[in-house]
Design an enzyme around this catalytic site. Structure first.
Site, short mmCIF file in Angstrom:
data_model
loop_
_atom_site.label_atom_id
_atom_site.label_comp_id
_atom_site.label_asym_id
_atom_site.label_seq_id
_atom_site.Cartn_x
_atom_site.Cartn_y
_atom_site.Cartn_z
N GLU A 139 -22.79 121.05 20.31
CA GLU A 139 -22.11 122.33 20.52
C GLU A 139 -21.51 122.71 19.18
OE1 GLU A 139 -22.07 124.04 23.20
OE2 GLU A 139 -22.48 122.66 24.84
N GLU A 147 -18.41 132.15 10.04
CA GLU A 147 -17.34 131.93 11.01
C GLU A 147 -16.02 131.67 10.27
OE1 GLU A 147 -17.78 128.15 13.03
OE2 GLU A 147 -16.92 128.99 14.85
N LYS A 163 -14.43 109.66 19.51
CA LYS A 163 -13.76 109.79 18.22
C LYS A 163 -13.19 111.21 18.18
CE LYS A 163 -14.10 111.30 14.41
NZ LYS A 163 -12.88 112.07 14.02
N CYS A 187 -14.21 128.40 19.69
CA CYS A 187 -15.60 128.45 19.24
C CYS A 187 -16.31 129.71 19.69
CB CYS A 187 -16.35 127.21 19.69
SG CYS A 187 -16.13 126.89 21.41
P1 TAP Z 1 -16.39 119.25 12.07
O1 TAP Z 1 -15.88 119.15 10.70
O2 TAP Z 1 -17.84 119.34 12.29
O3 TAP Z 1 -15.78 118.01 12.87
C1 TAP Z 1 -16.04 117.77 14.22
C2 TAP Z 1 -15.91 116.29 14.48
O4 TAP Z 1 -16.95 115.60 13.79
C3 TAP Z 1 -14.61 115.69 13.97
O5 TAP Z 1 -14.18 114.69 14.87
C4 TAP Z 1 -15.03 115.10 12.65
O6 TAP Z 1 -14.19 114.09 12.16
C5 TAP Z 1 -16.39 114.56 13.01
N1 TAP Z 1 -17.27 114.27 11.87
C6 TAP Z 1 -17.23 114.78 10.62
N2 TAP Z 1 -18.20 114.23 9.85
C7 TAP Z 1 -18.86 113.34 10.63
C8 TAP Z 1 -19.96 112.46 10.43
N3 TAP Z 1 -20.58 112.36 9.26
N4 TAP Z 1 -20.38 111.70 11.46
C9 TAP Z 1 -19.78 111.78 12.66
N5 TAP Z 1 -18.72 112.58 12.91
C10 TAP Z 1 -18.27 113.37 11.92
O7 TAP Z 1 -15.79 120.52 12.82
P2 TAP Z 1 -14.26 120.92 12.91
O8 TAP Z 1 -13.87 121.53 11.63
O9 TAP Z 1 -13.45 119.81 13.42
O10 TAP Z 1 -14.31 121.98 14.09
C11 TAP Z 1 -14.57 123.30 13.86
C12 TAP Z 1 -16.00 123.64 14.23
O11 TAP Z 1 -16.30 123.24 15.56
C13 TAP Z 1 -16.25 125.12 14.20
O12 TAP Z 1 -17.43 125.40 13.52
C14 TAP Z 1 -16.40 125.52 15.66
O13 TAP Z 1 -17.18 126.62 15.91
C15 TAP Z 1 -16.96 124.29 16.25
N6 TAP Z 1 -16.66 124.24 17.67
C16 TAP Z 1 -17.68 124.46 18.52
C17 TAP Z 1 -17.44 124.45 19.87
C18 TAP Z 1 -18.59 124.68 20.80
S1 TAP Z 1 -18.37 124.37 22.31
N7 TAP Z 1 -19.72 125.10 20.37
C19 TAP Z 1 -16.18 124.17 20.36
C20 TAP Z 1 -15.15 123.94 19.47
C21 TAP Z 1 -15.41 123.96 18.11
P3 TAP Z 1 -12.89 114.45 11.28
O14 TAP Z 1 -11.79 114.41 12.26
O15 TAP Z 1 -12.78 113.42 10.24
O16 TAP Z 1 -13.10 115.82 10.71
#
Ligand code: TAP
Length: 517
Positions: free
Chosen positions: A287, A419, A211, A321
């Site tokens: 992650e 962050e 997803k 990240c």
């Molecule tokens: P999230 O809001 O956590 O979303 C990540 C993924 O999870 C998206 O595909 C999201 O879908 C999905 N998701 C949301 N709610 C969910 C639920 N209840 N059940 C299952 N899946 C769900 O993060 P983001 O805003 O996309 O990304 C930014 C964050 O990712 C930052 O905090 C960053 O640090 C972190 N990040 C970490 C890393 C590593 S390697 N540690 C790498 C990249 C990013 P939607 O598309 O609907 O939002």
């Protein structure tokens, strides 16, 4: 058999016409690229239940780019059933070495289509094209090749256990795939996050469904098309664009999914871990977010520290990240460091990410852009000194956010702890004669994803590496990741590794066999 025949035909069979899908033609970068816009389940593209769709917005001009199918809970179930059937059926017939060949062939196809993929990524996520080519797509291809090499080298051990004499005992372990894996990824490096997880997952012999983030699912769908051309049996790879709260949640809740690989924010990671436990105690790796400290000592190579310090924050417009969330700069060089950063920022080219001279593109989507504005307002209200940016790029359409610098940031401020995930440099001073205190401050965060130090003193650098509580430590460099090196955080940055040999363990289980003879 059919798979081997497909493999032998080579990748130039012109079979693209055999894959039918509804999609749109992206006209960009002097190209016309067909991009699928449907779900990819069991080897075919199809509409979502009730024809539901997501609007995909181009962050460079804020215009609607296309509509993409939006998976429901029932669609997620369909994908899980397909992956389950493939795992116990066609995928079991594929030997480890054949699996590696399929992955290599997929990597070759990705390479052949890398300009197309980079163009899609650039338009969909706002990534600067040159970076998308090298990192978003380049490292994705590397990941598929690296893990392809592991397929036929996954081995167990023979273990000397105590026999009950006069009998002997042979004990050995087998590394087995877990089964159906759900992968959930964020929007910052859409294809690369897919590849980091999926390549390890497939190399270990699993089937999967992904997803992708709802804001930019297009490279994942183009990738799905390439997976058909590569010859992957139906059901092994499934791609489900949709909302996290619905399709993502359905994957985390599903009783036939045995493992969940997640990259995203810490709050969603915590929520998902509960769902994994409550559903079927599925294995999970997380992650999550970061607020990585970068400590710059006065005895560093200052040119290098400024260059890497800039990229530690502004790389991929801060949507990274491992971005350095806080810079601690030794007081003796602080003012000169800031002066040089500002000088470089004034000449940074901001604009259309497809333009080859652009260094800084638009933020990924509006909600994120709005949060960055708020983040800066909070910093100013708290009394941090805003020395550059902090606002939308004047007179430009699109989600263009000024690269930003705050100085005089105190440890208890919101912007020192949270962050931003954007191009915002947060600088604090430290006294170089009190290393203990800067180590304490660097570790005083709930996160533990990455860290960095700049110094010419090897003892100082190694002491830093010993004492910092983070999964990645960069010394005199930053953002230097490689597909062969394990990547992942400590504390509330999650657990489990992507990349490197360790990533395979996340997608395998160990069986211990004991035979008396
Ligand atoms: P999230 O809001 O956590 O979303 C990540 C993924 O999870 C998206 O595909 C999201 O879908 C999905 N998701 C949301 N709610 C969910 C639920 N209840 N059940 C299952 N899946 C769900 O993060 P983001 O805003 O996309 O990304 C930014 C964050 O990712 C930052 O905090 C960053 O640090 C972190 N990040 C970490 C890393 C590593 S390697 N540690 C790498 C990249 C990013 P939607 O598309 O609907 O939002």
């Amino acid at each position: 058999d059919l798979l081997i025949r497909t493999l032998r035909q080579g990748s130039s069979g012109g079979s693209s016409s055999k894959i039918s899908y509804e999609g749109f033609t992206l006209k960009a970068n002097k190209r016309e690229i067909r991009v699928p816009t449907q779900l990819f389940i069991n080897g075919v593209f199809l509409d979502a239940e009730k024809q539901r769709t997501l609007d995909i917005i181009n962050p460079t001009n804020e215009q609607l780019l296309c509509k993409v199918a939006c998976a429901s809970v029932a669609d997620a179930d369909k994908a899980v059933q397909a992956a389950h059937k493939a795992f116990y059926g066609s995928w079991k017939q594929v030997s480890a070495r054949q699996r590696g060949l399929l992955m290599l062939r997929l990597a070759d196809l990705m390479e052949q289509h890398k300009e197309e993929l980079a163009t899609i990524e650039s338009v969909d996520s706002g990534a600067v094209y040159t970076l998308a080519l090298k990192t978003h797509i380049g490292m994705s291809i590397d990941a598929w090749r690296y893990f392809a090499g592991w397929c036929d080298k996954i081995q167990g051990n023979t273990i000397p256990v105590n026999p009950a004499r006069p009998n002997n005992v042979l004990t050995f372990t087998r590394k087995e795939p877990i089964g159906v894996c759900g992968l959930i990824t964020p929007w910052n490096y859409p294809l690369m996050m897919l590849s980091w997880k999926m390549a390890a997952c497939i190399a270990a012999g699993n089937t999967c469904l992904i997803k992708p983030a709802q804001t930019c699912p297009l490279t994942a769908l183009k990738f799905a098309e390439l997976s058909v051309l590569a010859g992957f049996p139906p059901g092994v790879i499934n791609v489900l664009p949709g909302k996290g709260s619905e399709a993502g949640q359905a994957v985390a809740d599903h009783g036939l999914v045995n493992k969940l690989g997640f990259t995203g924010s810490t709050p969603v990671g915590q929520h998902i871990m509960k769902s994994c436990a409550a559903s079927n105690l599925k294995k999970c790796s997380l992650e999550l977010g970061g607020k990585s400290p970068l400590v710059i000592f006065a005895d560093c190579d200052l040119d290098k520290a400024v260059r890497h310090g800039m990229s530690s924050v502004f790389f991929n417009k801060g949507e990274n990240c491992i971005a350095a969330g806080r810079l601690f700069v030794e007081d003796r060089i602080h003012d000169e460091f800031v002066r040089r950063v500002l000088k470089d920022l004034r000449t940074m080219t901001i604009g259309d990410p497809l333009n080859r001279s652009t260094a800084h593109g638009p933020q990924n989507h509006k909600a994120h852009f709005d949060k960055l504005i708020e983040f800066c307002e909070t910093g100013v209200a708290e009394g941090a000194k805003l020395v550059y940016g902090g606002c939308r790029v004047p007179n430009m359409k699109g989600y263009f956010f000024m690269p930003t610098v705050f100085t005089d940031v105190a440890d208890d401020m919101f912007i020192a702890k949270e962050e931003s995930f954007g191009p915002i440099m947060i600088i604090s001073k430290f006294n170089g004669s009190d290393v203990d205190s800067v180590m304490l401050r660097a570790n005083r965060t709930d996160y533990g994803l990455a860290s960095g130090v700049f110094t010419k003193d090897i003892s100082k650098a190694l002491n830093f590496a010993d004492r910092i509580d983070a999964g990645t430590v960069f010394v005199n460099v930053y953002n230097k990741t490689d597909v062969a090196a394990p990547f992942g955080g400590f504390k509330q940055s999650g657990f489990g590794k992507d990349l490197g040999q360790e990533a395979l363990n996340e997608y395998m289980k160990t069986k211990c066999v004991t035979i008396e003879y």
